[in-house]
Design a protein around this motif. Structure first.
Motif, short mmCIF file in Angstrom:
data_model
loop_
_atom_site.label_atom_id
_atom_site.label_comp_id
_atom_site.label_asym_id
_atom_site.label_seq_id
_atom_site.Cartn_x
_atom_site.Cartn_y
_atom_site.Cartn_z
N VAL A 74 0.88 -1.17 0.00
CA VAL A 74 0.00 0.00 0.00
C VAL A 74 0.92 1.22 0.00
O VAL A 74 1.72 1.39 0.91
N LEU A 75 0.78 2.05 -1.03
CA LEU A 75 1.68 3.19 -1.23
C LEU A 75 0.90 4.50 -1.08
O LEU A 75 -0.19 4.65 -1.63
N CYS A 76 1.46 5.42 -0.32
CA CYS A 76 0.86 6.75 -0.18
C CYS A 76 1.99 7.77 -0.15
O CYS A 76 3.17 7.41 -0.07
N LEU A 77 1.63 9.05 -0.22
CA LEU A 77 2.65 10.08 -0.26
C LEU A 77 3.44 10.13 1.05
O LEU A 77 4.66 10.20 1.05
N SER A 78 2.74 10.10 2.17
CA SER A 78 3.37 10.11 3.49
C SER A 78 2.44 9.40 4.46
O SER A 78 1.27 9.17 4.17
N VAL A 79 2.99 9.08 5.64
CA VAL A 79 2.21 8.30 6.61
C VAL A 79 0.97 9.06 7.07
O VAL A 79 -0.08 8.46 7.30
N ASP A 80 1.06 10.38 7.18
CA ASP A 80 -0.09 11.13 7.68
C ASP A 80 -1.25 11.13 6.70
O ASP A 80 -2.36 11.52 7.05
N ARG A 81 -1.03 10.67 5.45
CA ARG A 81 -2.15 10.50 4.52
C ARG A 81 -3.01 9.30 4.95
O ARG A 81 -4.22 9.31 4.75
N ALA A 106 5.87 7.51 -0.83
CA ALA A 106 6.61 8.07 -1.97
C ALA A 106 7.62 9.11 -1.51
O ALA A 106 8.67 9.29 -2.12
N ARG A 107 7.31 9.81 -0.42
CA ARG A 107 8.22 10.85 0.07
C ARG A 107 9.54 10.25 0.54
O ARG A 107 10.61 10.79 0.25
N ALA A 108 9.47 9.14 1.29
CA ALA A 108 10.70 8.49 1.77
C ALA A 108 11.25 7.50 0.75
O ALA A 108 12.41 7.09 0.85
N ASN A 109 10.41 7.09 -0.21
CA ASN A 109 10.80 6.07 -1.19
C ASN A 109 11.34 4.84 -0.48
O ASN A 109 12.36 4.26 -0.87
N ALA A 110 10.64 4.44 0.57
CA ALA A 110 11.09 3.29 1.36
C ALA A 110 9.90 2.70 2.11
O ALA A 110 8.85 3.32 2.25
N ARG A 111 10.14 1.48 2.59
CA ARG A 111 9.12 0.82 3.40
C ARG A 111 9.10 1.47 4.79
O ARG A 111 10.14 1.81 5.35
N ILE A 112 7.90 1.62 5.36
CA ILE A 112 7.72 2.22 6.68
C ILE A 112 7.53 1.10 7.71
O ILE A 112 6.62 0.28 7.57
N SER A 113 8.39 1.08 8.72
CA SER A 113 8.27 0.07 9.77
C SER A 113 7.16 0.44 10.74
O SER A 113 6.64 1.56 10.73
N ASP A 114 6.79 -0.52 11.60
CA ASP A 114 5.73 -0.27 12.59
C ASP A 114 6.13 0.89 13.52
O ASP A 114 5.30 1.75 13.86
N ILE A 115 7.39 0.91 13.93
CA ILE A 115 7.85 1.96 14.84
C ILE A 115 7.76 3.33 14.17
O ILE A 115 7.27 4.30 14.76
#
Length: 611
Positions: A74-81, A106-115
């Motif tokens: 699931v891809l979004c611009l940033s986590v706050d989206r 897309a902003r970080a161009n990386a996978r976001i961990s739970d933390i």
């Protein structure tokens, strides 16, 4: 391996537009092209706050699409989206993790961990809270200066005043003479004994019509308001030159996600006098307050109409009844009879050309509930499929026993996850302090909550059983189940106050709404059911038609074979009939599966079913 990607975008308020969505989608599509992924679908929410969850259809579609499988990211611009609320962010993260779906930005161009996701949610939520605080304090200062902190009330207009530099001074207001005369007339008529409904009807019927607040039609509720809350034309103290702000505060209910008002203590109110804004005299204001007290007392002594205390019983179909003519609500008009509220209040309806609703049909509550409840099929709970029900019960008991055995290991895993989060948050706090940044109370609060969760899980782990005794579930009896279903239907259609609300909830889950219209002859009410029950009834109606066609085909085939002399014996005819019955049973099972899928919300659902 190419990964399947689901893109989600969101913008917060109606001050933004679809270009914000397009910008987010462009950034996400560039990331997809960079990694050579495959875009499966794009979903979005427009003008919806990130602090909402249930009221965001886009994010709900994302979760349902993930449940169907075939999504890797699931891809979004940033986590706050995805969310700006800690609890909602955790809920979304758990569901995606359960289905092995990664979250990328897309902003970080990386996978976001739970933390990272949790920390981002904490910071976003803290930003939202700080924004709310600053906005509220700014409004407080504005009111203390004698200016309007929000919308302009009926009876006033924006005052055009300018400072020494020629800039317009915001927040100033003045009396609008034409609207002020209407306000004085409303107060005078109410003090004479007229009801808010009669006053609203006259204002709407004048030629030319008198526009109501914000240009809408006049409603009795806009005039009556709520005395203790200070709402409505008759309770607005600004009309006597007294500004009252912060009388109530609004909080979002975490279950319904709707704003709920709560009264503030009187010492928190901001009160100021502005005599230049007075419209109503003290004598007229006092006369209105006196009559309101008399009306309050008259309602407090009645048992049939407890409008002032909101003690009206919650009936089986309350809140889901709709008029077929004006689409307004049906509610109790007289003793146990439903009627169109728009017609009862004589409200002009815009989409009807400004006329009052013509649907004068009323219906007894008992008749209405009995007709809807009687439409629920007796075999809905599966009395004719008892073996399947017993197998499901046995499987559920066995799954429960397996979960009990796996519970200790699951608890240890959750405790380890919490300890990892505590360590990460502690490191984040230390980094901010070392960098000289101010402490964030939300991070400390989050640490406290995690510690409480860890202690609770540790207590559960201590008391968790290490062995499980096989449980035997007694099989259901067909006669008992049929009797129970019949009793529940009887109870729902004839219930008194205080009956178990669980059964009401089950029935209301089947019915989205009931539309009421007069029949062609006008003697009875015509009911149209929307929702899952409509789907079930349509599936059963379709099965009756299909089974009738099948039986007709089989009868014709039997006659043709018999006329041709192909049956050599009675055994041949019996065998043919058995095959026909087996085919009917197989087709009926297919329709049962369709019906089950519709009830589960995964299949075709027709719009309505007419009773």
């Amino acid at each position: 391996m190419t990964k399947n990607v689901l893109v989600y975008a969101r913008y917060s308020t109606d001050r933004q537009d679809d270009q914000s969505i397009e910008t987010q989608l462009e950034r996400c599509q560039a990331t997809i092209a960079q990694h050579d992924w495959r875009l499966v679908d794009t979903l979005h929410d427009s003008a919806v706050s990130g602090t909402s969850y249930k009221r965001r259809p886009g994010i709900q579609q994302v979760l349902r699409r993930v449940e169907r499988g075939g999504i890797d990211i699931v891809l979004c611009l940033s986590v706050d989206r995805l969310s700006r609320d800690v609890a909602h962010c955790a809920q979304i993260g758990k569901k995606l993790s359960y289905h092995d779906v990664e979250i990328w930005t897309a902003r970080a161009n990386a996978r976001i961990s739970d933390i990272e996701m949790h920390l981002s949610a904490v910071l976003s939520q803290e930003t939202v809270e700080q924004g709310r605080y600053r906005t509220r304090e700014g409004m407080r200062t504005t009111v203390q200066k004698g200016k309007a902190a929000g919308g302009i009330a009926y009876g006033y207009r924006v005052k055009q005043a300018y400072d020494e530099r020629g800039d317009r001074i915001p927040g100033l207001r003045e009396v609008a003479d034409a609207e002020a005369r209407i306000i004085i007339w409303i107060f005078e008529e109410y003090a004479k004994g007229r009801s808010p409904k009669d006053i609203a009807v006259e204002l709407n019927s004048r030629v030319p019509a008198v526009p109501g607040p914000r240009g809408a039609k006049w409603r009795d509720t806009a005039i009556r308001g709520h005395v203790s809350r200070g709402t409505g034309i008759l309770n607005n103290e600004l009309y006597i030159g007294r500004v009252v702000w912060n009388r109530r505060e609004y909080r979002k209910n975490p279950d319904s996600e709707r704003r709920v008002s709560r009264p503030n203590n009187q010492d928190e109110w901001v009160v100021s006098g502005q005599p230049e804004l007075r419209i109503v005299s003290d004598a007229l204001w006092s006369a209105v307050k006196k009559r309101q007290m008399e009306v309050e007392q008259s309602f407090s002594h009645t048992t049939t109409n407890r409008l002032n205390k909101a003690h009206r019983p919650q009936y089986l179909l309350s809140g889901i009844l709709e008029c077929a003519h004006c689409f307004g609500p049906y509610a109790i008009m007289a003793k146990d009879r439903y009627g169109c509220t728009n017609r009862q209040k004589k409200l002009p309806i815009d989409h009807l050309g400004g006329i009052v609703c013509t649907n004068s049909k009323t219906i007894s509550r008992f008749e209405l509930e009995e007709r809807v409840v009687s439409a629920v099929p007796d075999n809905l709970l599966g009395a004719d499929n008892l073996d399947r029900i017993n197998r499901n019960i046995k499987a559920a008991v066995e799954r429960g026993q397996q979960r009990a055995l796996m519970e200790p290991e699951h608890l240890r895993g959750e405790i380890k996850t919490i300890e990892t989060k505590q360590k990460a948050i502690g490191e984040k706090i230390a980094e901010r302090l070392m960098a000289g940044h101010a402490a964030i109370p939300a991070l400390d609060h989050m640490l406290d909550e995690l510690e409480q969760q860890r202690l609770s899980l540790a207590a559960k782990l201590t008391s968790a059983p290490t062995t499980s005794t096989p449980a035997v579930s007694p099989p259901l009896n067909a006669g008992l189940l049929k009797g129970a279903i019949a009793a529940v239907k009887t109870m729902l259609s004839t219930r008194e106050n205080g009956v178990e609300e669980t059964w009401i909830s089950i029935t209301r889950q089947l019915v989205q709404k009931v539309v009421i219209a007069p029949s062609s002859g006008g003697k009875t009410a015509e009911l149209t059911i929307h929702g899952r029950l409509a789907a079930i009834l349509a599936a059963q109606e379709a099965w009756r038609e299909v089974s009738c066609d099948l039986r007709h085909q089989q009868s014709s085939q039997f006659a043709r074979i018999r006329f041709a002399g192909e049956f050599k014996s009675l055994a041949d005819r019996t065998k043919f009939l058995h095959r026909c019955e087996a085919l009917l049973a197989e087709r009926e099972q297919q329709w049962m599966l369709l019906q089950v899928s519709v009830v589960a919300g995964a299949g075709f659902e027709p719009a309505a079913f007419r009773l």
